[in-house]
Design a protein around this motif. Structure first.
Motif, PDB file in Angstrom:
ATOM      1  N   TYR A  18       0.856  -1.182   0.000  1.00 10.84           N
ATOM      2  CA  TYR A  18       0.000   0.000   0.000  1.00 10.84           C
ATOM      3  C   TYR A  18       0.894   1.235   0.000  1.00 10.84           C
ATOM      4  O   TYR A  18       1.448   1.617   1.026  1.00 10.84           O
ATOM      5  N   ARG A  19       1.023   1.881  -1.167  1.00  8.42           N
ATOM      6  CA  ARG A  19       2.002   2.932  -1.388  1.00  8.42           C
ATOM      7  C   ARG A  19       1.439   4.344  -1.247  1.00  8.42           C
ATOM      8  O   ARG A  19       2.183   5.322  -1.333  1.00  8.42           O
ATOM      9  N   LEU A  20       0.144   4.487  -1.060  1.00  9.32           N
ATOM     10  CA  LEU A  20      -0.498   5.789  -1.185  1.00  9.32           C
ATOM     11  C   LEU A  20      -0.139   6.808  -0.106  1.00  9.32           C
ATOM     12  O   LEU A  20       0.062   7.987  -0.417  1.00  9.32           O
ATOM     13  N   PRO A  21      -0.049   6.461   1.178  1.00  6.90           N
ATOM     14  CA  PRO A  21       0.079   7.495   2.223  1.00  6.90           C
ATOM     15  C   PRO A  21       1.328   8.366   2.106  1.00  6.90           C
ATOM     16  O   PRO A  21       2.381   7.923   1.651  1.00  6.90           O
ATOM     17  N   ASN A  22       1.176   9.621   2.535  1.00 11.20           N
ATOM     18  CA  ASN A  22       2.298  10.539   2.682  1.00 11.20           C
ATOM     19  C   ASN A  22       3.051  10.250   3.977  1.00 11.20           C
ATOM     20  O   ASN A  22       2.483   9.686   4.924  1.00 11.20           O
ATOM     21  N   THR A  23       4.306  10.681   4.033  1.00 11.95           N
ATOM     22  CA  THR A  23       4.987  10.830   5.325  1.00 11.95           C
ATOM     23  C   THR A  23       4.697  12.245   5.816  1.00 11.95           C
ATOM     24  O   THR A  23       5.112  13.220   5.193  1.00 11.95           O
ATOM     25  N   ARG A  24       3.973  12.359   6.907  1.00 14.75           N
ATOM     26  CA  ARG A  24       3.622  13.666   7.461  1.00 14.75           C
ATOM     27  C   ARG A  24       4.020  13.687   8.934  1.00 14.75           C
ATOM     28  O   ARG A  24       3.717  12.762   9.677  1.00 14.75           O
ATOM     29  N   PHE A  25       4.685  14.758   9.340  1.00 12.53           N
ATOM     30  CA  PHE A  25       5.073  14.924  10.738  1.00 12.53           C
ATOM     31  C   PHE A  25       4.385  16.118  11.392  1.00 12.53           C
ATOM     32  O   PHE A  25       4.585  16.367  12.567  1.00 12.53           O
ATOM     33  N   THR A  26       3.596  16.872  10.633  1.00  6.18           N
ATOM     34  CA  THR A  26       3.096  18.153  11.118  1.00  6.18           C
ATOM     35  C   THR A  26       1.838  18.059  11.954  1.00  6.18           C
ATOM     36  O   THR A  26       1.467  19.023  12.616  1.00  6.18           O
ATOM     37  N   GLU A  27       1.155  16.921  11.948  1.00  4.22           N
ATOM     38  CA  GLU A  27      -0.048  16.757  12.750  1.00  4.22           C
ATOM     39  C   GLU A  27       0.119  15.552  13.662  1.00  4.22           C
ATOM     40  O   GLU A  27       0.580  14.494  13.232  1.00  4.22           O
ATOM     41  N   ALA A  28      -0.286  15.704  14.905  1.00  8.45           N
ATOM     42  CA  ALA A  28      -0.017  14.675  15.915  1.00  8.45           C
ATOM     43  C   ALA A  28      -0.669  13.346  15.578  1.00  8.45           C
ATOM     44  O   ALA A  28      -0.154  12.282  15.934  1.00  8.45           O
ATOM     45  N   GLU A  29      -1.822  13.383  14.882  1.00 12.18           N
ATOM     46  CA  GLU A  29      -2.541  12.135  14.615  1.00 12.18           C
ATOM     47  C   GLU A  29      -2.043  11.410  13.372  1.00 12.18           C
ATOM     48  O   GLU A  29      -2.568  10.356  13.020  1.00 12.18           O
ATOM     49  N   ASP A  30      -1.063  11.969  12.676  1.00 15.21           N
ATOM     50  CA  ASP A  30      -0.498  11.290  11.510  1.00 15.21           C
ATOM     51  C   ASP A  30       0.490  10.217  11.938  1.00 15.21           C
ATOM     52  O   ASP A  30       1.070  10.277  13.017  1.00 15.21           O
ATOM     53  N   GLY A  31       0.706   9.249  11.058  1.00 18.88           N
ATOM     54  CA  GLY A  31       1.681   8.212  11.347  1.00 18.88           C
ATOM     55  C   GLY A  31       1.174   6.834  10.971  1.00 18.88           C
ATOM     56  O   GLY A  31       0.084   6.675  10.410  1.00 18.88           O
ATOM     57  N   PRO A  32       1.943   5.789  11.250  1.00 17.07           N
ATOM     58  CA  PRO A  32       1.586   4.432  10.827  1.00 17.07           C
ATOM     59  C   PRO A  32       0.236   3.956  11.330  1.00 17.07           C
ATOM     60  O   PRO A  32      -0.484   3.269  10.594  1.00 17.07           O
ATOM     61  N   VAL A  33      -0.136   4.287  12.568  1.00 19.80           N
ATOM     62  CA  VAL A  33      -1.415   3.794  13.103  1.00 19.80           C
ATOM     63  C   VAL A  33      -2.581   4.384  12.326  1.00 19.80           C
ATOM     64  O   VAL A  33      -3.529   3.673  11.958  1.00 19.80           O
ATOM     65  N   ALA A  34      -2.548   5.692  12.063  1.00 14.84           N
ATOM     66  CA  ALA A  34      -3.630   6.331  11.314  1.00 14.84           C
ATOM     67  C   ALA A  34      -3.751   5.737   9.914  1.00 14.84           C
ATOM     68  O   ALA A  34      -4.871   5.498   9.425  1.00 14.84           O
ATOM     69  N   GLU A  35      -2.621   5.482   9.271  1.00 16.11           N
ATOM     70  CA  GLU A  35      -2.680   4.919   7.923  1.00 16.11           C
ATOM     71  C   GLU A  35      -3.165   3.474   7.949  1.00 16.11           C
ATOM     72  O   GLU A  35      -3.909   3.046   7.066  1.00 16.11           O
ATOM     73  N   TRP A  36      -2.779   2.732   8.946  1.00 17.54           N
ATOM     74  CA  TRP A  36      -3.322   1.372   9.113  1.00 17.54           C
ATOM     75  C   TRP A  36      -4.827   1.430   9.313  1.00 17.54           C
ATOM     76  O   TRP A  36      -5.572   0.630   8.730  1.00 17.54           O
ATOM     77  N   ASN A  37      -5.307   2.358  10.113  1.00 20.46           N
ATOM     78  CA  ASN A  37      -6.739   2.441  10.373  1.00 20.46           C
ATOM     79  C   ASN A  37      -7.521   2.765   9.107  1.00 20.46           C
ATOM     80  O   ASN A  37      -8.646   2.273   8.923  1.00 20.46           O
ATOM     81  N   ARG A  38      -6.958   3.600   8.237  1.00 15.75           N
ATOM     82  CA  ARG A  38      -7.614   3.830   6.943  1.00 15.75           C
ATOM     83  C   ARG A  38      -7.668   2.537   6.139  1.00 15.75           C
ATOM     84  O   ARG A  38      -8.671   2.223   5.494  1.00 15.75           O
ATOM     85  N   TRP A  39      -6.567   1.788   6.184  1.00 10.84           N
ATOM     86  CA  TRP A  39      -6.541   0.509   5.459  1.00 10.84           C
ATOM     87  C   TRP A  39      -7.596  -0.443   6.013  1.00 10.84           C
ATOM     88  O   TRP A  39      -8.243  -1.175   5.243  1.00 10.84           O
ATOM     89  N   VAL A  40      -7.791  -0.469   7.289  1.00 10.08           N
ATOM     90  CA  VAL A  40      -8.779  -1.364   7.889  1.00 10.08           C
ATOM     91  C   VAL A  40     -10.177  -1.077   7.346  1.00 10.08           C
ATOM     92  O   VAL A  40     -10.988  -1.996   7.165  1.00 10.08           O
ATOM     93  N   LEU A  41     -10.486   0.187   7.066  1.00 12.22           N
ATOM     94  CA  LEU A  41     -11.790   0.497   6.470  1.00 12.22           C
ATOM     95  C   LEU A  41     -11.949  -0.187   5.118  1.00 12.22           C
ATOM     96  O   LEU A  41     -13.049  -0.623   4.761  1.00 12.22           O
ATOM     97  N   VAL A  42     -10.857  -0.278   4.357  1.00 10.43           N
ATOM     98  CA  VAL A  42     -10.910  -0.996   3.083  1.00 10.43           C
ATOM     99  C   VAL A  42     -11.275  -2.458   3.328  1.00 10.43           C
ATOM    100  O   VAL A  42     -12.151  -3.028   2.660  1.00 10.43           O
ATOM    101  N   GLU A  43     -10.621  -3.088   4.302  1.00  4.12           N
ATOM    102  CA  GLU A  43     -10.910  -4.498   4.580  1.00  4.12           C
ATOM    103  C   GLU A  43     -12.299  -4.689   5.171  1.00  4.12           C
ATOM    104  O   GLU A  43     -12.950  -5.709   4.917  1.00  4.12           O
TER     105      GLU A  43
END
Length: 368
Positions: A297-322
């Motif tokens: 899954y290549r889509l997500p950006n690397t973002r450091f500017t917002e506290a809620e960004d990071g691997p967990v948030a991107e995984w949670n978006r992926w879980v919605l797909v599943e």
């Protein structure tokens, strides 16, 4: 929204219930949380994570990984470090260009005769010197990449302190420079290598892609470059069609016919290479393809500017797909709406109510 805007051009919104669900600090459970076949049957599915950033020294990145996950640092070359024996397995921290690393082919050359051995040694030294020079002049703008071993999905939160420490050490992400096309890739392990489920996940991804792009707020530079290209419209329509029920051979053949490249927002080549590697490598001449039972899954950006960004948030978006793939009623209803809206999915013609907005209506039914 104007006719020239795309869903990902809209500002990120955190007020919607779907956005709030994915922004939490806890990893959401996928519908099929365990591996269901093979030696790891019954164990939690795992996720590999790749973090690209700039403005952080490779050696410093290795030290940060060691500080959080233990292990010992082994330097393979000036711009590649392996943290061995760390929690979950070995991490790699490297400059993300092959030209900064000596070619391994010189280490495998076996010659007889002193003059040939001297020649090979000279070429090896020249290769190492050139690689180090390339690394030295490019390290300020070529991404550094931290590659994790597969981590159980329910322990993904252990990456969050490392992610924050990378930021605190001065790393720069996608949204902090006009030319920084930096990605945070996930490699979710499959529950099983079964064509029906894999096709269902791929179908669900097609239908949620517009929402994901807007939710993630895909960087303009990353959109312009080919690395996360969307799937061809003809292929998306075929996969979303409710009558599409391929066996594994047909699923692979159809994919390779229109997607013989790693440059897709969801790269399926690792899974298909795991099933039938020779066929994939005949179709795609790219030695970076790694056969493994995982979506790339290549889509997500690397973002450091917002506290809620990071691997967990991107995984949670992926879980919605599943979750969508697992909910047949919602998926069928959404597929019908997707196909009705098909003509409006042309990027140059975002007229009327865009598909990302429509997608939210269905995704809200998957949270709770």
């Amino acid at each position: 929204m104007t006719e020239t805007e795309r869903p990902e051009d809209a500002p990120r919104r955190r007020s919607d219930a779907v956005e709030q669900a994915v922004a939490g600090s806890e990893a959401l459970a996928p519908p099929r949380p365990t591996r269901e076949e093979g030696a790891r049957a019954g164990e939690p599915r795992r996720v590999g994570v790749e973090i690209e950033c700039v403005a952080l020294d490779v050696a410093r990145g290795a030290e940060l990984v060691q500080a959080h996950f233990g292990g010992s640092i082994r330097q393979e070359d000036p711009y590649r470090f392996v943290i061995e024996g760390a929690k979950h397995g070995d991490f790699t921290v490297e400059l993300d260009t092959k030209y900064a690393h000596p070619s391994p082919r010189w280490d495998s050359v076996d010659v007889e005769g002193e003059w040939l051995a001297d020649l090979v040694g000279l070429l090896r030294d020249l290769d190492r010197g050139a690689s180090e020079l390339i690394g030295r002049v490019s390290e300020d703008f070529v991404p550094m990449e931290i590659v994790s071993p597969p981590i159980p999905w329910d322990d993904l939160g252990s990456l969050s302190p490392l992610y924050r420490s990378i930021r605190d050490a001065g790393a720069t992400g996608t949204d902090e420079g006009a030319l920084y096309a930096l990605g945070l890739h996930l490699n979710p392990e499959v529950a099983e290598l079964e064509s029906g489920w894999i096709a269902a996940v791929l179908r669900a991804y097609m239908m949620t892609s517009a929402w994901l792009r807007r939710s993630i707020d895909i960087d303009l530079t990353r959109r312009l470059l080919p690395y996360i290209d969307p799937f061809p419209r003809s292929y998306a329509k075929r996969v979303v069609d409710p009558g599409y029920a391929p066996n594994m051979t047909t699923l692979i053949d159809d994919y390779l016919a229109e997607n013989a490249t790693r440059n897709r927002e969801l790269d399926m080549l690792p899974i298909f290479a795991e099933v039938e590697e020779a066929r994939v490598r005949r179709a795609v001449k790219d030695d970076r393809i790694s056969a493994r039972p995982a979506f790339h899954y290549r889509l997500p950006n690397t973002r450091f500017t917002e506290a809620e960004d990071g691997p967990v948030a991107e995984w949670n978006r992926w879980v919605l797909v599943e979750r969508l793939a697992a909910d047949r009623a919602v998926a069928e209803e959404m597929a019908a709406a997707y196909l009705d809206h098909y003509d409006a999915l042309v990027p140059s013609d975002w007229t009327g109510e865009d598909w990302a907005e429509k997608s939210e209506r269905f995704l809200r039914r998957l949270i709770g």
